[in-house]
Design an enzyme around this catalytic site. Structure first.
Site, PDB file in Angstrom:
ATOM      1  N   PHE A 111      70.770   0.312  -3.352  1.00 24.35           N
ATOM      2  CA  PHE A 111      70.768  -0.381  -2.056  1.00 24.35           C
ATOM      3  C   PHE A 111      72.192  -0.873  -1.753  1.00 24.35           C
ATOM      4  O   PHE A 111      72.843  -1.450  -2.626  1.00 24.35           O
ATOM      5  CB  PHE A 111      69.800  -1.563  -2.170  1.00 24.35           C
ATOM      6  CG  PHE A 111      69.399  -2.176  -0.866  1.00 24.35           C
ATOM      7  CD1 PHE A 111      68.368  -1.646  -0.111  1.00 24.35           C
ATOM      8  CD2 PHE A 111      70.052  -3.310  -0.408  1.00 24.35           C
ATOM      9  CE1 PHE A 111      67.990  -2.234   1.086  1.00 24.35           C
ATOM     10  CE2 PHE A 111      69.673  -3.904   0.799  1.00 24.35           C
ATOM     11  CZ  PHE A 111      68.647  -3.363   1.544  1.00 24.35           C
ATOM     12  N   ASP A 123      67.358  -4.494 -10.391  1.00 28.13           N
ATOM     13  CA  ASP A 123      66.938  -5.027  -9.101  1.00 28.13           C
ATOM     14  C   ASP A 123      65.507  -4.537  -8.872  1.00 28.13           C
ATOM     15  O   ASP A 123      65.250  -3.333  -8.783  1.00 28.13           O
ATOM     16  CB  ASP A 123      67.868  -4.546  -7.981  1.00 28.13           C
ATOM     17  CG  ASP A 123      67.568  -5.259  -6.664  1.00 28.13           C
ATOM     18  OD1 ASP A 123      66.389  -5.565  -6.408  1.00 28.13           O
ATOM     19  OD2 ASP A 123      68.516  -5.500  -5.894  1.00 28.13           O
ATOM     20  N   TYR A 168      59.996 -10.950  -0.125  1.00 29.81           N
ATOM     21  CA  TYR A 168      59.414 -10.715   1.212  1.00 29.81           C
ATOM     22  C   TYR A 168      58.867  -9.300   1.404  1.00 29.81           C
ATOM     23  O   TYR A 168      58.351  -8.979   2.454  1.00 29.81           O
ATOM     24  CB  TYR A 168      60.419 -11.056   2.321  1.00 29.81           C
ATOM     25  CG  TYR A 168      61.799 -10.456   2.143  1.00 29.81           C
ATOM     26  CD1 TYR A 168      62.047  -9.116   2.406  1.00 29.81           C
ATOM     27  CD2 TYR A 168      62.860 -11.244   1.704  1.00 29.81           C
ATOM     28  CE1 TYR A 168      63.304  -8.574   2.244  1.00 29.81           C
ATOM     29  CE2 TYR A 168      64.133 -10.714   1.534  1.00 29.81           C
ATOM     30  CZ  TYR A 168      64.341  -9.379   1.803  1.00 29.81           C
ATOM     31  OH  TYR A 168      65.592  -8.850   1.628  1.00 29.81           O
ATOM     32  N   LYS A 169      59.004  -8.434   0.373  1.00 30.97           N
ATOM     33  CA  LYS A 169      58.490  -7.065   0.503  1.00 30.97           C
ATOM     34  C   LYS A 169      57.056  -7.019  -0.046  1.00 30.97           C
ATOM     35  O   LYS A 169      56.172  -7.596   0.555  1.00 30.97           O
ATOM     36  CB  LYS A 169      59.444  -6.099  -0.197  1.00 30.97           C
ATOM     37  CG  LYS A 169      60.798  -6.043   0.524  1.00 30.97           C
ATOM     38  CD  LYS A 169      61.871  -5.266  -0.201  1.00 30.97           C
ATOM     39  CE  LYS A 169      63.165  -5.295   0.609  1.00 30.97           C
ATOM     40  NZ  LYS A 169      64.336  -4.856  -0.159  1.00 30.97           N
ATOM     41  N   ARG A 201      60.343   6.473   6.576  1.00 30.15           N
ATOM     42  CA  ARG A 201      59.956   5.887   5.296  1.00 30.15           C
ATOM     43  C   ARG A 201      58.619   5.179   5.450  1.00 30.15           C
ATOM     44  O   ARG A 201      58.425   4.384   6.382  1.00 30.15           O
ATOM     45  CB  ARG A 201      61.040   4.919   4.840  1.00 30.15           C
ATOM     46  CG  ARG A 201      60.896   4.487   3.396  1.00 30.15           C
ATOM     47  CD  ARG A 201      62.030   3.581   2.986  1.00 30.15           C
ATOM     48  NE  ARG A 201      62.024   2.343   3.769  1.00 30.15           N
ATOM     49  CZ  ARG A 201      62.629   1.225   3.399  1.00 30.15           C
ATOM     50  NH1 ARG A 201      63.305   1.194   2.269  1.00 30.15           N
ATOM     51  NH2 ARG A 201      62.582   0.152   4.154  1.00 30.15           N
TER      52      ARG A 201
HETATM   53  C1  PLP Z   1      65.545  -5.511   0.010  1.00 32.45           C
HETATM   54  C2  PLP Z   1      66.595  -5.362  -1.026  1.00 32.45           C
HETATM   55  C3  PLP Z   1      67.630  -6.289  -1.126  1.00 32.45           C
HETATM   56  C4  PLP Z   1      67.736  -7.418  -0.139  1.00 32.45           C
HETATM   57  O1  PLP Z   1      68.761  -8.322  -0.401  1.00 32.45           O
HETATM   58  P1  PLP Z   1      68.822  -9.672   0.430  1.00 32.45           P
HETATM   59  O2  PLP Z   1      69.870 -10.449  -0.230  1.00 32.45           O
HETATM   60  O3  PLP Z   1      67.465 -10.284   0.408  1.00 32.45           O
HETATM   61  O4  PLP Z   1      69.160  -9.319   1.847  1.00 32.45           O
HETATM   62  C5  PLP Z   1      68.560  -6.128  -2.140  1.00 32.45           C
HETATM   63  N1  PLP Z   1      68.458  -5.099  -3.008  1.00 32.45           N
HETATM   64  C6  PLP Z   1      67.465  -4.182  -2.935  1.00 32.45           C
HETATM   65  C7  PLP Z   1      67.389  -3.071  -3.929  1.00 32.45           C
HETATM   66  C8  PLP Z   1      66.513  -4.283  -1.927  1.00 32.45           C
HETATM   67  O5  PLP Z   1      65.534  -3.378  -1.841  1.00 32.45           O
END
Ligand code: PLP
Length: 429
Positions: free
Chosen positions: A131, A210, A235-236, A389
């Site tokens: 990400f 992560d 939040y996911k 997706r």
């Molecule tokens: C959703 C997601 C994030 C989100 O990071 P925020 O700091 O909450 O914006 C980070 N890393 C991964 C792999 C994600 O899927």
């Protein structure tokens, strides 16, 4: 998984729903529009009804009535209490997980702390499917640490997966830290956490996972895999609400060895002594920085409880059946009209979302979300350059949702409805 026998047609999907042992969990979520098929729970999970009640309780009773007394009536210990609950979902022990800050910031704190601890080693290894915020944070860290520090990305050969040979090449005696997403945000490729952790440890590197696209989507066993560090968002798949605070995990043996680069009062030993010199707190609390966002944080608990009630093994079973079903529908209805599969076919190395690639993906998503020729709205998301997706969230995704999605996708292509939309990409996709 080749033993699953799916059939085309809506009737089959409805039968699968009737036979689904988890089907009643959907009723625990706020669903105001029955014409909306939501396939984006991997970006923002739905609102649990219990969280809605909780938010009222927090505003009216805890904030409105109890005011500052609420800090001693639950707020102060909330980050750790939620962390302990979450630990049961990601295979960690009590006192190893804490809820705070954002994923980006938690990654910064833990990766920086790990780099400082690993004296003499100057390389961080990640991969080019990770990400973007993760890569940006790691780039910032090597820049801040100074000369010689660098980030190396193990390449994905096929754009969807990363094989062990690529990691084997990248991880060497100079590698301090391996920082990877357990499940890739675009393709849903899932690493063998245990194998990668072992490889890194053999070379003396620490591993930071992560879990943003993994926690609540697939069973995670941090302790069993020997993982050192982890971060993730709530939040996911954890349904914690928009921008809800994230979490971090540090295994017990490392907690007293690592020091957060952000020396805030919440991470200090005995913060209410108000002494002038910082000393890190013992245990996981040393990775806190400042006051938590209580309203957002209190809304996380119910989502975690629902996952624990459903059980991650049961959820994984349904998720695999549903992603396999979508692959089946892709083979039946979508492969011959310009789509290709942007995710691994093998469910063993796949998370709970799926990407379908098509050159017109952006306009296809627009047509699904704001249809002109039907009342059925479908929300997946668009991920550059060409992915539709699809997030499958077994707590509330039905087989009928998935069938309707595939059916509608075929319609949008065959009727060329997507051509009615502009291809100018908007802010948040
Ligand atoms: C959703 C997601 C994030 C989100 O990071 P925020 O700091 O909450 O914006 C980070 N890393 C991964 C792999 C994600 O899927």
């Amino acid at each position: 998984m080749s033993t699953m026998h799916f059939k085309p047609g809506l009737e089959f999907a409805r039968r699968m729903d009737r036979e689904d042992p988890l089907r009643d969990f959907r009723d625990g979520f706020y669903i105001s529009d029955e014409d909306l098929i939501y396939l984006d729970g991997n970006s923002l999970g739905r609102l649990p009804l219990r969280s809605r009640e909780k938010i009222h309780e927090v505003t009216d009773l805890q904030w409105g009535t109890r005011l500052i007394r609420s800090w001693n009536e639950g707020w102060y210990g909330k980050s750790g209490e939620l962390g302990d609950k979450l630990a049961r979902i990601i295979g960690a022990s009590e006192g190893e997980v804490i809820v705070c800050d954002s994923t980006s910031l938690n990654l910064y704190k833990l990766a920086f702390a790990a780099m400082k601890y690993q004296t003499g080693r100057k390389k961080i290894v990640s991969d080019n499917l990770n990400f973007p915020t993760d890569l940006y944070i790691l780039q910032g860290i090597v820049e801040q640490l100074g000369p010689g520090y660098r980030l190396e990305l193990a390449p994905s050969g096929d754009g969807q997966t990363v094989n062990m040979e690529a990691l084997d090449q990248a991880i060497d005696e100079d590698t301090a830290l391996v920082a990877l997403s357990h499940v890739a945000f675009k393709s849903a490729f899932m690493y063998d956490m245990s194998a990668v952790t072992q490889l890194a440890h053999q070379r003396g590197a620490l591993v930071l996972w992560d879990l943003s696209h993994a926690a609540g989507a697939v069973p995670v066993e941090l302790n069993r895999c020997g993982a050192d560090l982890a971060v993730g968002c709530t939040y996911k798949y954890l349904n914690g609400g928009p921008g809800s605070p994230a979490y971090l995990f540090v295994k017990k043996e490392l907690q007293e060895k690592l020091v957060s680069p952000v020396w805030g009062w919440f991470g200090k030993k005995d913060p209410f002594s108000f002494e002038l010199q910082y000393r890190p707190a013992g245990g996981i609390r040393r990775f806190l920085a400042g006051s938590p966002p209580i309203l957002s944080m209190e809304a996380i608990g119910p989502g975690l409880e629902i996952l624990l009630e459903a059980g991650m093994e049961n959820l994984r079973k349904k998720s695999v059946t549903q992603t396999e079903y979508l692959v089946f529908l892709y083979d039946e209805y979508l492969k011959d009209i310009g789509f290709s599969l942007g995710s691994p076919r093998d469910a063993e190395i796949r998370g709970s979302h799926l990407s379908l690639q098509h050159p017109e993906s952006y306009r296809i998503c627009k047509a699904l979300i704001e249809p002109k020729e039907t009342t059925v709205k479908i929300i997946p998301d668009f991920r550059r350059p060409d992915n539709v997706r699809v997030g499958i969230t077994p707590l509330y995704s039905s087989f009928e949702d998935i069938w309707r999605f595939a059916d509608r996708l075929r319609d949008v292509i065959l009727s060329k409805e997507y051509a009615l939309f502009s291809d100018e990409v908007e802010g948040v996709t």
